[in-house]
Design an enzyme around this catalytic site. Structure first.
Site, PDB file in Angstrom:
ATOM      1  N   ASP A  77       1.654   6.271   5.751  1.00  0.00           N
ATOM      2  CA  ASP A  77       0.601   5.434   5.204  1.00  0.00           C
ATOM      3  C   ASP A  77       1.176   4.811   4.096  1.00  0.00           C
ATOM      4  OD1 ASP A  77      -1.833   4.442   5.768  1.00  0.00           O
ATOM      5  OD2 ASP A  77      -2.946   5.880   4.748  1.00  0.00           O
ATOM      6  N   LYS A 130     -10.049  13.521   8.058  1.00  0.00           N
ATOM      7  CA  LYS A 130      -9.509  12.949   9.452  1.00  0.00           C
ATOM      8  C   LYS A 130      -9.463  14.384  10.101  1.00  0.00           C
ATOM      9  CE  LYS A 130      -6.466   9.129   7.894  1.00  0.00           C
ATOM     10  NZ  LYS A 130      -6.981   8.061   8.809  1.00  0.00           N
ATOM     11  N   GLU A 189      -9.521   4.127   1.891  1.00  0.00           N
ATOM     12  CA  GLU A 189      -8.949   4.009   0.820  1.00  0.00           C
ATOM     13  C   GLU A 189      -7.905   3.152   0.422  1.00  0.00           C
ATOM     14  OE1 GLU A 189      -5.745   5.246   2.708  1.00  0.00           O
ATOM     15  OE2 GLU A 189      -7.764   5.920   3.187  1.00  0.00           O
ATOM     16  N   LYS A 201       0.697  -1.112   0.067  1.00  0.00           N
ATOM     17  CA  LYS A 201       0.051   0.044   0.055  1.00  0.00           C
ATOM     18  C   LYS A 201       1.057   1.281  -0.164  1.00  0.00           C
ATOM     19  CE  LYS A 201      -3.086   2.600   3.116  1.00  0.00           C
ATOM     20  NZ  LYS A 201      -3.854   2.569   4.506  1.00  0.00           N
ATOM     21  N   ARG A 251      -7.615  -0.010   1.127  1.00  0.00           N
ATOM     22  CA  ARG A 251      -8.070  -1.280   0.493  1.00  0.00           C
ATOM     23  C   ARG A 251      -8.536  -1.204  -0.842  1.00  0.00           C
ATOM     24  NH1 ARG A 251     -12.443  -1.640   5.362  1.00  0.00           N
ATOM     25  NH2 ARG A 251     -10.598  -0.501   6.208  1.00  0.00           N
ATOM     26  N   ASP A 303     -12.100   7.522   3.871  1.00  0.00           N
ATOM     27  CA  ASP A 303     -11.005   7.473   4.557  1.00  0.00           C
ATOM     28  C   ASP A 303     -10.573   5.748   4.657  1.00  0.00           C
ATOM     29  OD1 ASP A 303      -8.663   8.006   6.140  1.00  0.00           O
ATOM     30  OD2 ASP A 303      -9.789   8.037   7.830  1.00  0.00           O
ATOM     31  N   ASP A 306      -2.576  10.547   3.583  1.00  0.00           N
ATOM     32  CA  ASP A 306      -3.876  10.460   3.686  1.00  0.00           C
ATOM     33  C   ASP A 306      -4.476  11.432   4.671  1.00  0.00           C
ATOM     34  OD1 ASP A 306      -6.451   8.993   3.806  1.00  0.00           O
ATOM     35  OD2 ASP A 306      -5.885   7.503   5.268  1.00  0.00           O
TER      36      ASP A 306
END
Length: 462
Positions: free
Chosen positions: A252, A241, A313, A229, A315, A311, A234
Site C-alpha cells: 500500500d 479489513k 485512509e 501514497k 486519500r 479504511d 493498512d
C-alpha cells in the site's frame, strides 16, 4: 546494480528473431542445418518461445527467438524470456533493430534477471550476458532498470522492514545519490507543520507517521511535483479489513515507491526541472487513539472531513500532501496511489487508472504510454458524482454514500485539494503483478513511470 551486459562480441552466440511461422524468412541468415533443426523440433516462432541450435562442434551455435506483432506490443519486456532461460554465456541480437526496439530488448534482458533476494541467498549462477545492439541508449535503459528495480524492491519488502521510518530512509538514500535536499517531519511535529490528516491516520501505530519532502533542481526551472501514497501497512483501522484483505497490504506504499522511482529517473537524466517529491508515510493501525468512523478531521487546506470509513485512509494522507503541493502551483503535479479496489474491478491489475481535468495532458500521456508499452486508461472526473461525498456535519465525507464508481469518487475527493494547479494527474494503480509474464515475476511492479518520464522529458526539454 550490475547489469547483465558486456561490450565484447568475442564468441557471442547470435540470436535471430522471427515472427510465428517465419522460419523461411531466415533462410539467407542462418545455416540450412539450423532451419532443419527448428522444423524437426516443431519450432514455429511463437511469441516468447526460443530454440537453442547446436553448432558444428556441438556447442551452442545460435538461438531462435519468437516475437509477434500485437503480442510483442503487449509484452514490453519480451526479451526477458531469453535472459531468464538461456545458460551462461555471451549473446548478441543478430536481427537489425530500430532504436526503440533496441532499448526494449536491452531493458527486457535486464528485467529477466530481476529477483527479490533480500531474504534469500543468490542462486550463484552466472547470468547470460548480452552485447547491447547498436542504437540502444544505455544510459536511458540503465536508469529505467534502476527505477523499476527500486520500485519492486520497496514494494516487495514486508512491512516489518518497510515502515514509515524505513520508507523515509529509502527516500534519503535516493536524495543522497543525486545531492537532493530532503526534510522529514515526524510524529506530533506534523500537527505544528500543518499536516493533521497525515497525523490522524498514522498516530495509532507505534511507528510514527511522517511527511517526506525531497527537493532537487534550480529554483527558477519549471516545477514538477510528485506525490506518492506511503501507507506502509493498512489494517483498515477500526473498520478492520478481513485477513484476506490484509495479505497484500505491504504494497500500500506502492505510490510512494513510484514517486521515488520516477524521481530517480528525472534526477539521473538531469532534466531541467525543479523537482519536488512529497510522501506521507504512515501505518494505518488499531489502537486506543486510532481515528474513528464519524470523527471529523480538519485538513491542511482547511476543509473539514467526516470519516465515513477508516479504511479509506490513503486519500486522507494524499489530501494533505496534495494541498501542500498545490500551494506551490507546479507546472505539473502527479500523484501515485494504490487507492481503490474499484479501479481494479474496472480495469484489472495491469491497467492503471488515470484521472485528470487536463485533456491535453491526458492525450499526451496516452501517446507516450502507447509508445513506451507502458499502459494506462483514462477514467472521468464525473462531476455529478461529487455530490456523493456530501456530509451533514463537515465539508465532505471521505467516502461516497453508495457502492458505485469508487475510483471516480476517490479521485473527486482528491480534486477538492488541488485548486491552484491546472495540470494535475492522479494515477490509481495496483503496483503488483499477480500473474507472471516475461520480466514480471509475481510481486511488486512499476507502472506508468516510463510513460511519465518520456512525457516530462518531452515537455521540459534541455
Amino acid at each position: 546494480m550490475p547489469l547483465p551486459l558486456v561490450a565484447s562480441r568475442d564468441l557471442a552466440v547470435p540470436i535471430h528473431c522471427l515472427t510465428k511461422g517465419g522460419l523461411d524468412a531466415l533462410a539467407d541468415r542462418v545455416p540450412p542445418f539450423a532451419l532443419a533443426w527448428a522444423r524437426s523440433a516443431g519450432f514455429d516462432g511463437k511469441a516468447g518461445s526460443h530454440l537453442m541450435v547446436p553448432g558444428p562442434d556441438g556447442d551452442l551455435g545460435l538461438v531462435l527467438f519468437g516475437i509477434g506483432g500485437a503480442q510483442q506490443e503487449a509484452e514490453p519486456y519480451a526479451f526477458a524470456a531469453l535472459s531468464a532461460a538461456l545458460p551462461a554465456g555471451t549473446y548478441e541480437i543478430a536481427t537489425p533493430l530500430g532504436p526503440r526496439e533496441a532499448n526494449a530488448a536491452v531493458l527486457g534482458w535486464i528485467m529477466g534477471r530481476y529477483a527479490f533476494r533480500r531474504y534469500k541467498d543468490d542462486d550463484g549462477k552466472a547470468p547470460p550476458l548480452l552485447v547491447p545492439p547498436i542504437g540502444a541508449d544505455l544510459d536511458q535503459v540503465r536508469r529505467t532498470a534502476e527505477a523499476v528495480y527500486l520500485i519492486r524492491d520497496l514494494v516487495n519488502t514486508p512491512a516489518s522492514d518497510m515502515g514509515p521510518e524505513d520508507l523515509a530512509a529509502a527516500a534519503i538514500r535516493v536524495a543522497a545519490v543525486h545531492d537532493a535536499r530532503i526534510a522529514v517531519t515526524v510524529g506530533d511535529d506534523l500537527l505544528e507543520a500543518g499536516y493533521p490528516m497525515v497525523h490522524a491516520v498514522g498516530r495509532a501505530s507505534d511507528r510514527a507517521p511522517r511527511l517526506i519532502d525531497l527537493n532537487w533542481g534550480e529554483s527558477d526551472a519549471p516545477r514538477v511535483t510528485l506525490v506518492g501514497k506511503g501507507v506502509c501497512f493498512d489494517t483498515g483501522g477500526l473498520d478492520l479489513k478481513p485477513s484476506a484483505g490484509m495479505l497484500l497490504m505491504k504494497k500500500d506504499m506502492g505510490g510512494a515507491a513510484h514517486a521515488l522511482g520516477l524521481a530517480h529517473m528525472i534526477m539521473d537524466a538531469q532534466l531541467p526541472v525543479r523537482l519536488r517529491v512529497l510522501i506521507p508515510a504512515v501505518e494505518n493501525s488499531v489502537a486506543g487513539n486510532a481515528m474513528r468512523p464519524g470523527d471529523v478531521l480538519t485538513s491542511r487546506k482547511g476543509l473539514t472531513v467526516e470519516i465515513g470509513n477508516t479504511d479509506a485512509e490513503g486519500r486522507l494522507v494524499l489530501a494533505d500532501a496534495l494541498a501542500e503541493a498545490d500551494e506551490d502551483r507546479p507546472d505539473l503535479l502527479v500523484d501515485f496511489a494504490t487507492l481503490t479496489g474499484a479501479a481494479r474491478v474496472a480495469l484489472g491489475p495491469e491497467l492503471p487508472a488515470l484521472f485528470t481535468p487536463d485533456d491535453e495532458l491526458a492525450a499526451a500521456l496516452a501517446d507516450h504510454a502507447f509508445e513506451q508499452r507502458d499502459p494506462l486508461w483514462r477514467l472521468p472526473l464525473w462531476a455529478p458524482y461529487d455530490k456523493g461525498l456530501e456530509s451533514k456535519v463537515a465539508d465532505l465525507n471521505n467516502v461516497s454514500d453508495g457502492p458505485f464508481a469508487g475510483a471516480i469518487t476517490a479521485a473527486l475527493f482528491l480534486k477538492r485539494f488541488v485548486t491552484e494547479t491546472t495540470t494535475w494527474a492522479h494515477l490509481d494503480l495496483f503496483a503488483w503483478t499477480a500473474k507472471p509474464g516475461p520480466g514480471r515475476p509475481v510481486g511488486g511492479e512499476a507502472m506508468v513511470v516510463r510513460a511519465l518520464f518520456a512525457l516530462i522529458a518531452e515537455r521540459f526539454p534541455a
